[in-house]
Design a protein around this motif. Structure first.
Motif, PDB file in Angstrom:
ATOM      1  N   ASN A 104     -62.732 -84.166 -29.710  1.00  0.00           N
ATOM      2  CA  ASN A 104     -63.610 -83.244 -29.015  1.00  0.00           C
ATOM      3  C   ASN A 104     -65.056 -83.680 -29.163  1.00  0.00           C
ATOM      4  O   ASN A 104     -65.436 -84.234 -30.208  1.00  0.00           O
ATOM      5  CB  ASN A 104     -63.461 -81.828 -29.585  1.00  0.00           C
ATOM      6  N   ILE A 134     -68.091 -78.896 -28.619  1.00  0.00           N
ATOM      7  CA  ILE A 134     -66.816 -78.188 -28.778  1.00  0.00           C
ATOM      8  C   ILE A 134     -66.518 -77.970 -30.259  1.00  0.00           C
ATOM      9  O   ILE A 134     -66.048 -76.900 -30.667  1.00  0.00           O
ATOM     10  CB  ILE A 134     -65.676 -78.973 -28.099  1.00  0.00           C
ATOM     11  N   THR A 135     -66.783 -78.975 -31.081  1.00  0.00           N
ATOM     12  CA  THR A 135     -66.550 -78.850 -32.520  1.00  0.00           C
ATOM     13  C   THR A 135     -67.417 -77.758 -33.124  1.00  0.00           C
ATOM     14  O   THR A 135     -66.950 -76.955 -33.950  1.00  0.00           O
ATOM     15  CB  THR A 135     -66.838 -80.191 -33.212  1.00  0.00           C
ATOM     16  N   ALA A 146     -66.094 -74.440 -32.101  1.00  0.00           N
ATOM     17  CA  ALA A 146     -64.799 -74.191 -32.743  1.00  0.00           C
ATOM     18  C   ALA A 146     -65.007 -73.665 -34.161  1.00  0.00           C
ATOM     19  O   ALA A 146     -64.316 -72.734 -34.607  1.00  0.00           O
ATOM     20  CB  ALA A 146     -63.964 -75.470 -32.759  1.00  0.00           C
ATOM     21  N   ASN A 178     -66.366 -70.105 -33.841  1.00  0.00           N
ATOM     22  CA  ASN A 178     -65.318 -69.167 -33.457  1.00  0.00           C
ATOM     23  C   ASN A 178     -64.354 -68.912 -34.609  1.00  0.00           C
ATOM     24  O   ASN A 178     -63.863 -67.795 -34.792  1.00  0.00           O
ATOM     25  CB  ASN A 178     -64.554 -69.704 -32.246  1.00  0.00           C
ATOM     26  N   THR A 179     -64.071 -69.946 -35.416  1.00  0.00           N
ATOM     27  CA  THR A 179     -63.168 -69.790 -36.553  1.00  0.00           C
ATOM     28  C   THR A 179     -63.803 -68.942 -37.652  1.00  0.00           C
ATOM     29  O   THR A 179     -63.138 -68.117 -38.279  1.00  0.00           O
ATOM     30  CB  THR A 179     -62.779 -71.166 -37.116  1.00  0.00           C
ATOM     31  N   THR A 212     -56.423 -66.928 -28.747  1.00  0.00           N
ATOM     32  CA  THR A 212     -57.535 -67.056 -29.673  1.00  0.00           C
ATOM     33  C   THR A 212     -58.877 -66.944 -28.967  1.00  0.00           C
ATOM     34  O   THR A 212     -59.890 -66.628 -29.606  1.00  0.00           O
ATOM     35  CB  THR A 212     -57.461 -68.406 -30.407  1.00  0.00           C
ATOM     36  N   THR A 228     -63.670 -65.026 -29.229  1.00  0.00           N
ATOM     37  CA  THR A 228     -64.983 -65.344 -28.689  1.00  0.00           C
ATOM     38  C   THR A 228     -65.484 -64.233 -27.781  1.00  0.00           C
ATOM     39  O   THR A 228     -66.655 -63.824 -27.854  1.00  0.00           O
ATOM     40  CB  THR A 228     -64.916 -66.670 -27.914  1.00  0.00           C
ATOM     41  N   LEU A 240     -60.684 -79.279 -39.141  1.00  0.00           N
ATOM     42  CA  LEU A 240     -61.488 -79.063 -37.945  1.00  0.00           C
ATOM     43  C   LEU A 240     -62.335 -80.283 -37.609  1.00  0.00           C
ATOM     44  O   LEU A 240     -62.502 -80.635 -36.438  1.00  0.00           O
ATOM     45  CB  LEU A 240     -62.395 -77.843 -38.144  1.00  0.00           C
TER      46      LEU A 240
END
Length: 550
Positions: free
Chosen positions: A105, A109-110, A113, A116-117, A304, A308, A368
């Motif tokens: 990614n 995006i990372t 991510a 969001n996590t 998931t 968000t 991740l």
């Protein structure tokens, strides 16, 4: 002799593929016998079909000349991806996971991510934590905790790189703990990781009981045209803010409210069967317990994105409420009044406990970051993700605290779940509760799946050893959620206790100890580094002890 020195099918490396001039086709399989696959986990056998295909490939390769493409190995003799292994000179073997870059990614995006996590139920308790610490001290603590947890997360991310002469490409942080501390490191990291996951599941059960109760109450009152908010102690107007548990100097208003509720016989039957602590936690068993027993949680992973959406909606909701309510701030540095909370309070450890879990991602950050396309940017992307998370917490916490309508209500009325400070008939808050209820219904089975995989794989060597094994584990998890929702539905305390407990080892102690041990083994440990990382360990211990005595 010259031909014998060439690889049979070109060269294959972990995570990438390339060929020599003879083989223009993509990747070619390199078969490894089962006895060469070294791992502590149960060994995976290479299928007999793959062994036959491997023999065919060797046969075709011997027939193929340097320029003859007629007898090149055809595609149908290549083993499927799940049967392709790559042998490492370090004595291990692992499966090839597709072509290079297939699951990589970009940095943006990372970053999102990670954001969001990390975003979870803790965001609902940030205003409460700032209230407990005081406005000024709360902001300072939030910034400092963000920096400290970021550094410890950075140490976790770099921990696999500090181990020489070992292939750590597929290692996670518990593997690093096992390398440095043996069985104690392995099991302690697993136990404290379970504390964070089970603690999150308990908080989810309490919140889902809360959201389901308020959602049902909103629907019931709307259908029967019942207005239950007028007697509630709170402000007036369209953007009403309430104090569910007013203190003693508002006892007259509280008594009037209780008298109104007890005298309203039209809702007596509904209230008996729709109770936030007595019945709703039991109703959730019918919905969620069957979902926990699914062998796979892949279906729920598709939802998931709702996390968000829920966080974005919360930010919009907080912004709108703050705009309509306005700011209500009056600074009292050296005195305490009835209407305002001092800027510095001795209950500040409650905020540090909440923030330890709010910034907790240390047990999965290595996984991740493996999907980041540009590995050289890992530190930068991790820092940006933490900055984004910190700004989100700061934005929500400061706006809710500042806009809480003092002096009409004391800021001590801010609840561990700030949505409880809005009446059940608030349409905007009703939408937020509905979003969060559906999101948590889909995330809860995922958390249960993670608990099952980690516990069962370590104890029984299988992710799903049997139906009754999984059933027993799920009964324990669900029972803990039901009991907490019934007898102690305070998500602020649950979050801070579980956060401080898991943070003791996975955030502060293990990352600091591992870094100092690796430096000492290389002869590079200096006293400033030893003092600083020892201070981190002391902070972790003090954070946990403070939750007990504050």
């Amino acid at each position: 002799m010259e031909d014998d020195s060439k690889p049979l099918l070109g060269s294959v490396r972990a995570g990438e593929s390339y060929t020599d001039s003879v083989e223009p086709r993509g990747r070619r399989a390199f078969h490894v016998e089962p006895r060469n696959i070294v791992d502590d986990a149960p060994q995976e056998r290479v299928s007999s079909e793959a062994s036959i295909m491997s023999s065919r490939i060797h046969y075709y390769s011997r027939l193929t000349g340097s320029s003859d493409r007629v007898l090149a190995p055809p595609d149908h003799v290549i083993p499927p991806a799940e049967d392709i292994y790559v042998y490492s000179p370090l004595g291990t073997a692992f499966k090839v996971q597709g072509k290079d870059g297939a699951s990589k990614n970009p940095s943006i995006i990372t970053i999102f991510a990670i954001w969001n996590t990390m975003m979870g139920t803790s965001i609902l308790s940030i205003p409460f934590g700032i209230k407990q610490a005081g406005f000024t001290l709360g902001i300072i603590i939030l910034v400092l905790m963000g920096i400290l947890t970021l550094y410890c997360c950075y140490r976790v991310l770099k921990s696999t790189k500090s181990i020489p002469y070992v292939d750590t490409s597929d290692w996670e942080f518990p593997d690093v703990c096992r390398y440095y501390f043996g069985a104690f490191g392995k099991w302690s990291s697993l136990i404290f990781s379970m504390v964070s996951l089970v603690g999150a599941m308990v908080v989810y059960w309490v919140l889902m009981s809360n959201f389901l109760f308020n959602t049902g109450k909103f629907i019931y009152n709307s259908v029967h045209h019942i207005n239950m908010t007028d007697p509630d102690f709170g402000t007036n107007g369209s953007d009403r803010v309430i104090c569910p548990f007013p203190d003693t100097h508002h006892v007259h208003n509280l008594s009037a409210h209780l008298a109104y509720v007890s005298g309203n016989s039209s809702t007596a039957g509904f209230d008996r069967w729709w109770s936030k602590t007595n019945t709703i936690p039991l109703y959730l068993i019918l919905l969620l317990f069957p979902l926990l027993n699914f062998r796979s949680a892949s279906f729920f992973a598709r939802f998931t994105f709702l996390g968000t959406i829920s966080v974005v909606y919360l930010i919009v909701l907080v912004t709108m409420k703050a705009f309509r309510l306005g700011f209500h701030l009056e600074f009292h540095w050296f005195e305490h009044t009835k209407a305002f909370v001092p800027e510095f309070r001795l209950q500040f450890p409650q905020l540090t406990g909440i923030l330890t879990l709010a910034f907790f991602i240390h047990n999965c950050i290595i996984t991740l970051m493996k999907s980041n396309k540009h590995q050289e940017n890992n530190v930068r992307d991790l820092s940006l993700a933490y900055l984004l998370v910190g700004l989100t917490y700061l934005y929500v916490g400061v706006l809710i605290f500042a806009s809480f309508p003092s002096p009409e209500l004391s800021k001590d009325c801010i609840e561990p779940n700030f949505l409880d400070n809005f009446p059940s008939n608030d349409v905007w808050v009703f939408v937020a509760r509905t979003f969060l209820l559906f999101q948590m219904t889909t995330v809860y089975p995922l958390l249960g799946y993670l608990v099952r995989v980690q516990v069962m794989s370590q104890v029984f060597g299988s992710h799903y050893p049997g139906f009754f094994h999984v059933l027993g584990l799920n009964v324990i998890i669900v029972a803990s959620g039901v009991l907490m929702a019934k007898f102690y539905p305070n998500i602020g305390s649950i979050i801070r206790y579980s956060g401080a407990t898991c943070g003791l080892t996975l955030v502060f102690v293990f990352p600091a100890l591992i870094h100092m041990i690796s430096l000492k083994r290389r002869g590079e440990l200096r006293w400033p580094s030893a003092v600083f990382h020892s201070f981190l360990i002391v902070l972790g211990v003090a954070n946990l002890l403070a939750q007990i005595f504050v």
